[in-house]
Design a protein around this motif. Structure first.
Motif, PDB file in Angstrom:
ATOM      1  N   ASP A 119      58.244  15.603  31.054  1.00  0.00           N
ATOM      2  CA  ASP A 119      58.804  15.959  29.744  1.00  0.00           C
ATOM      3  C   ASP A 119      59.344  17.387  29.823  1.00  0.00           C
ATOM      4  O   ASP A 119      58.661  18.312  29.452  1.00  0.00           O
ATOM      5  CB  ASP A 119      57.690  15.825  28.688  1.00  0.00           C
ATOM      6  CG  ASP A 119      58.181  16.036  27.274  1.00  0.00           C
ATOM      7  OD1 ASP A 119      59.392  16.127  27.063  1.00  0.00           O
ATOM      8  OD2 ASP A 119      57.331  16.117  26.376  1.00  0.00           O
ATOM      9  N   GLU A 153      63.572  22.215  22.412  1.00  0.00           N
ATOM     10  CA  GLU A 153      63.127  20.918  21.886  1.00  0.00           C
ATOM     11  C   GLU A 153      61.658  20.955  21.510  1.00  0.00           C
ATOM     12  O   GLU A 153      61.244  20.413  20.492  1.00  0.00           O
ATOM     13  CB  GLU A 153      63.373  19.812  22.922  1.00  0.00           C
ATOM     14  CG  GLU A 153      63.349  18.399  22.339  1.00  0.00           C
ATOM     15  CD  GLU A 153      61.977  17.743  22.338  1.00  0.00           C
ATOM     16  OE1 GLU A 153      61.825  16.694  21.723  1.00  0.00           O
ATOM     17  OE2 GLU A 153      61.024  18.288  22.942  1.00  0.00           O
ATOM     18  N   ASP A 179      63.972  10.968  27.906  1.00  0.00           N
ATOM     19  CA  ASP A 179      62.907  11.856  27.418  1.00  0.00           C
ATOM     20  C   ASP A 179      61.832  10.974  26.780  1.00  0.00           C
ATOM     21  O   ASP A 179      61.221  11.335  25.791  1.00  0.00           O
ATOM     22  CB  ASP A 179      63.508  12.830  26.392  1.00  0.00           C
ATOM     23  CG  ASP A 179      62.550  13.943  26.009  1.00  0.00           C
ATOM     24  OD1 ASP A 179      61.582  14.177  26.756  1.00  0.00           O
ATOM     25  OD2 ASP A 179      62.769  14.566  24.950  1.00  0.00           O
ATOM     26  N   ARG A 327      54.297  10.556  10.747  1.00  0.00           N
ATOM     27  CA  ARG A 327      55.387   9.885  11.461  1.00  0.00           C
ATOM     28  C   ARG A 327      56.012   8.887  10.494  1.00  0.00           C
ATOM     29  O   ARG A 327      55.295   8.206   9.748  1.00  0.00           O
ATOM     30  CB  ARG A 327      54.870   9.160  12.699  1.00  0.00           C
ATOM     31  CG  ARG A 327      54.262  10.069  13.751  1.00  0.00           C
ATOM     32  CD  ARG A 327      55.299  10.862  14.541  1.00  0.00           C
ATOM     33  NE  ARG A 327      54.635  11.926  15.300  1.00  0.00           N
ATOM     34  CZ  ARG A 327      55.231  12.655  16.223  1.00  0.00           C
ATOM     35  NH1 ARG A 327      56.513  12.489  16.517  1.00  0.00           N
ATOM     36  NH2 ARG A 327      54.567  13.605  16.852  1.00  0.00           N
ATOM     37  N   CYS A 395      59.358   3.501  20.191  1.00  0.00           N
ATOM     38  CA  CYS A 395      58.338   4.447  20.607  1.00  0.00           C
ATOM     39  C   CYS A 395      57.842   5.216  19.398  1.00  0.00           C
ATOM     40  O   CYS A 395      58.527   5.331  18.382  1.00  0.00           O
ATOM     41  CB  CYS A 395      58.845   5.325  21.745  1.00  0.00           C
ATOM     42  SG  CYS A 395      59.239   6.994  21.345  1.00  0.00           S
ATOM     43  N   SER A 398      59.060  11.303  18.458  1.00  0.00           N
ATOM     44  CA  SER A 398      60.300  11.676  17.771  1.00  0.00           C
ATOM     45  C   SER A 398      61.149  12.549  18.690  1.00  0.00           C
ATOM     46  O   SER A 398      60.614  13.364  19.434  1.00  0.00           O
ATOM     47  CB  SER A 398      59.978  12.470  16.502  1.00  0.00           C
ATOM     48  OG  SER A 398      58.964  11.825  15.750  1.00  0.00           O
ATOM     49  N   HIS A 426      52.518  17.131  27.441  1.00  0.00           N
ATOM     50  CA  HIS A 426      51.827  17.994  26.472  1.00  0.00           C
ATOM     51  C   HIS A 426      50.330  18.173  26.829  1.00  0.00           C
ATOM     52  O   HIS A 426      49.588  18.747  26.043  1.00  0.00           O
ATOM     53  CB  HIS A 426      51.924  17.469  25.022  1.00  0.00           C
ATOM     54  CG  HIS A 426      53.338  17.358  24.506  1.00  0.00           C
ATOM     55  ND1 HIS A 426      53.648  17.391  23.157  1.00  0.00           N
ATOM     56  CD2 HIS A 426      54.531  17.221  25.135  1.00  0.00           C
ATOM     57  CE1 HIS A 426      54.958  17.263  22.995  1.00  0.00           C
ATOM     58  NE2 HIS A 426      55.514  17.152  24.188  1.00  0.00           N
TER      59      HIS A 426
HETATM   60  N1  BES Z   1      59.545  13.496  24.885  1.00  0.00           N
HETATM   61  C1  BES Z   1      58.964  13.660  23.597  1.00  0.00           C
HETATM   62  C2  BES Z   1      59.246  12.507  22.627  1.00  0.00           C
HETATM   63  C3  BES Z   1      58.511  11.247  23.017  1.00  0.00           C
HETATM   64  C4  BES Z   1      57.150  11.193  22.872  1.00  0.00           C
HETATM   65  C5  BES Z   1      59.178  10.157  23.499  1.00  0.00           C
HETATM   66  C6  BES Z   1      56.462  10.052  23.222  1.00  0.00           C
HETATM   67  C7  BES Z   1      58.493   9.016  23.858  1.00  0.00           C
HETATM   68  C8  BES Z   1      57.124   8.958  23.735  1.00  0.00           C
HETATM   69  C9  BES Z   1      59.463  14.938  22.957  1.00  0.00           C
HETATM   70  O1  BES Z   1      59.582  15.982  23.886  1.00  0.00           O
HETATM   71  C10 BES Z   1      58.463  15.387  21.897  1.00  0.00           C
HETATM   72  O2  BES Z   1      57.334  15.654  22.207  1.00  0.00           O
HETATM   73  N2  BES Z   1      58.910  15.433  20.625  1.00  0.00           N
HETATM   74  C11 BES Z   1      58.126  15.925  19.524  1.00  0.00           C
HETATM   75  C12 BES Z   1      59.096  16.293  18.430  1.00  0.00           C
HETATM   76  C13 BES Z   1      58.515  17.108  17.310  1.00  0.00           C
HETATM   77  C14 BES Z   1      58.011  18.441  17.786  1.00  0.00           C
HETATM   78  C15 BES Z   1      59.551  17.300  16.231  1.00  0.00           C
HETATM   79  C16 BES Z   1      57.138  14.906  19.015  1.00  0.00           C
HETATM   80  O3  BES Z   1      57.382  13.693  19.029  1.00  0.00           O
HETATM   81  O4  BES Z   1      56.045  15.326  18.594  1.00  0.00           O
END
Ligand code: BES
Ligand code: ZN
Length: 451
Positions: A119, A153, A179, A327, A395, A398, A426
């Protein structure tokens, strides 16, 4: 055949690609932490220079320390396709849970271990490898390829949104985004739905300062308790959100989706093991995939109040704070959800305390038509890259910028993830499969050649 030449090229340059990705991973490009601004900028320059060395017209699109990186490879036709990715990464803590250092990449058992490798640096690098392989094997790109890489991001910044608002040159017919995740180690997936999000902070204030809980206990409201009441009135033990009106706009799953989910045969016990969870939780009438993909959620992300140090301290804290996020699923709108939450909490909150609600960030849910010709091409490309027929999934996460791509260009966004949910994004010990990196590069090249 073109694709065999690409495959050979990727294989013959395998070690160099891995060495380069290792360099990319060494930058601690943590966008949430100002102390890493220099590293984040150095990382942006590195990927810009890498694309320029390939012959692309590459530049940093703003003069911040987390700039948008833009790079263009001209194609034969006047048509365009964009590739989105992010070079910023999440913070590393808890560092003591990492087996190797997060910014000193290590290869073990066919996996690369480093913060951001899944990621999203590794996933985005697959597309760089694909464009190189096409250009260096004498191929010409049918469509002009525009790399749009962002450095904010993971921290909710708006540089890319502002860039999109002013730009008039980019008009892609599709955006490729890697992603997200495959369905499992063997099965590639095209993600046709993302959940939206609203994130907010609730602050309950009751007193000018912390006071003795013996002297004053029973006579004044305890803000930590009031906040706990408020929060417990938002979600029932059955996993149902209690905020009136919240389900009004929730679109039920289409019949084909329910059937698709049934066929995917999700392993509930596997999830329990993977997460080290005591058990699973949620709305009884919905399967796990339905809960994670197609139902709204209410979560507390953080809670702060009172004394949390060693031993006891008998106080009534002056205030309490909760960071919450929800969500969202189609057709919920972030503004309406924010208003419903505010109305409800203000109505149920006792007037012995002061409640403040701060909105942090928000983005809407997304659903794409899997019958769109571009989606079909992306599915074919994944089959070529991974040697298996891909499945269509939604998924739970977001990717806020996807909504902006759709609003601005009204084009499909092809969410072709090469990662796994179990890659530890993460989390400590984040990793990414080398096989997926090369299969992903091949899939990307196959798609670029077909557009
Ligand atoms: N790559 C992730 C999004 C994602 C998470 C895709 C799980 C598929 C499965 C992205 O980098 C992310 O963590 N996005 C955040 C966005 C938020 C901070 C607005 C998220 O989903 O928490
Ligand atoms: Zn990401």
């Amino acid at each position: 055949m073109d694709i065999d030449r690409i495959k050979d090229y990727l294989w013959n340059n395998r070690q160099r690609f891995l060495d380069e990705l290792t360099q990319f991973l060494r930058f601690p490009s943590i966008s949430a932490q100002q102390a890493h601004d220099k590293d984040t900028l150095a990382c942006a320059k590195w990927i810009k220079d890498r694309l320029a060395a390939l012959g692309l017209k590459a530049r940093l699109a703003d003069d911040s320390s987390q700039p948008v990186v833009l790079a263009v490879a001209e194609g034969r036709s006047g048509r365009q396709v964009a590739i989105y990715g992010h070079y910023d990464v999440q913070p590393v803590d808890p560092l003591d849970q990492w087996h190797t250092m997060p910014f000193e990449p290590v290869i073990k058992d066919g996996m690369i271990f480093a913060r951001g490798v899944s990621d999203d640096k590794g996933q985005l690098y697959a597309h760089v490898m694909a464009v190189e392989a096409i250009l260096r094997t004498g191929g010409r790109l049918p469509s002009t390829v525009v790399f749009l890489l962002e450095g904010q991001e993971e921290s909710g910044g708006d540089h890319l949104a502002r860039f999109l608002q002013s730009d008039k040159d980019i008009r892609p017919e599709a955006v490729m985004v890697s992603d997200s995740s495959m369905y499992d180690q063997q099965t590639p997936a095209l993600t046709y739905g993302l959940r939206g999000i609203v994130a907010m902070e609730l602050i309950v204030k009751a007193l000018a300062k912390d006071v003795h809980s013996g002297t004053y206990g029973g006579a004044v409201a305890n803000p930590a308790i009031v906040l706990s009441w408020l929060l417990s009135r938002c979600l029932g033990p059955d996993g149902r959100i209690q905020i009136p009106g919240i389900y009004d706009d929730v679109l039920p799953l289409a019949d084909w989706e329910r059937e698709n989910i049934r066929k995917l045969a999700f392993d509930d016990q596997g999830l329990i093991t993977q997460l080290g969870a005591k058990g699973l939780f949620g709305e009884p009438r919905y399967s796990m995939l339905e809960r994670m993909w197609a139902r709204p959620t209410f979560e507390i992300n953080g809670l702060i109040s009172g004394y949390t140090g060693q031993g006891a301290k008998t106080i009534i804290p002056a205030e309490a704070c909760a960071k919450i996020s929800m969500r969202l699923v189609p057709d919920q709108r972030p503004e309406r959800v924010q208003a419903l939450v505010r109305d409800y909490l203000e109505r149920v909150c006792p007037n012995t305390v002061d409640l403040q609600i701060h909105h942090l960030h928000a983005s809407g849910p997304i659903l794409f038509d899997i019958q769109h010709p571009m989606m079909r091409k992306a599915a074919d490309a994944l089959r070529i890259g991974f040697g298996r027929q891909p499945v269509f999934i939604r998924c739970g996460g977001s990717i806020p910028v996807v909504e902006q791509f759709v609003q601005k260009w009204q084009c499909p966004v092809l969410l072709m993830g090469f990662g796994q949910d179990s890659d530890g994004a993460h989390s400590p010990n984040e990793h990414f499969s080398i096989q997926s990196l090369f299969n992903g590069a091949l899939a990307s090249a196959a798609l670029l050649l077909s557009l």
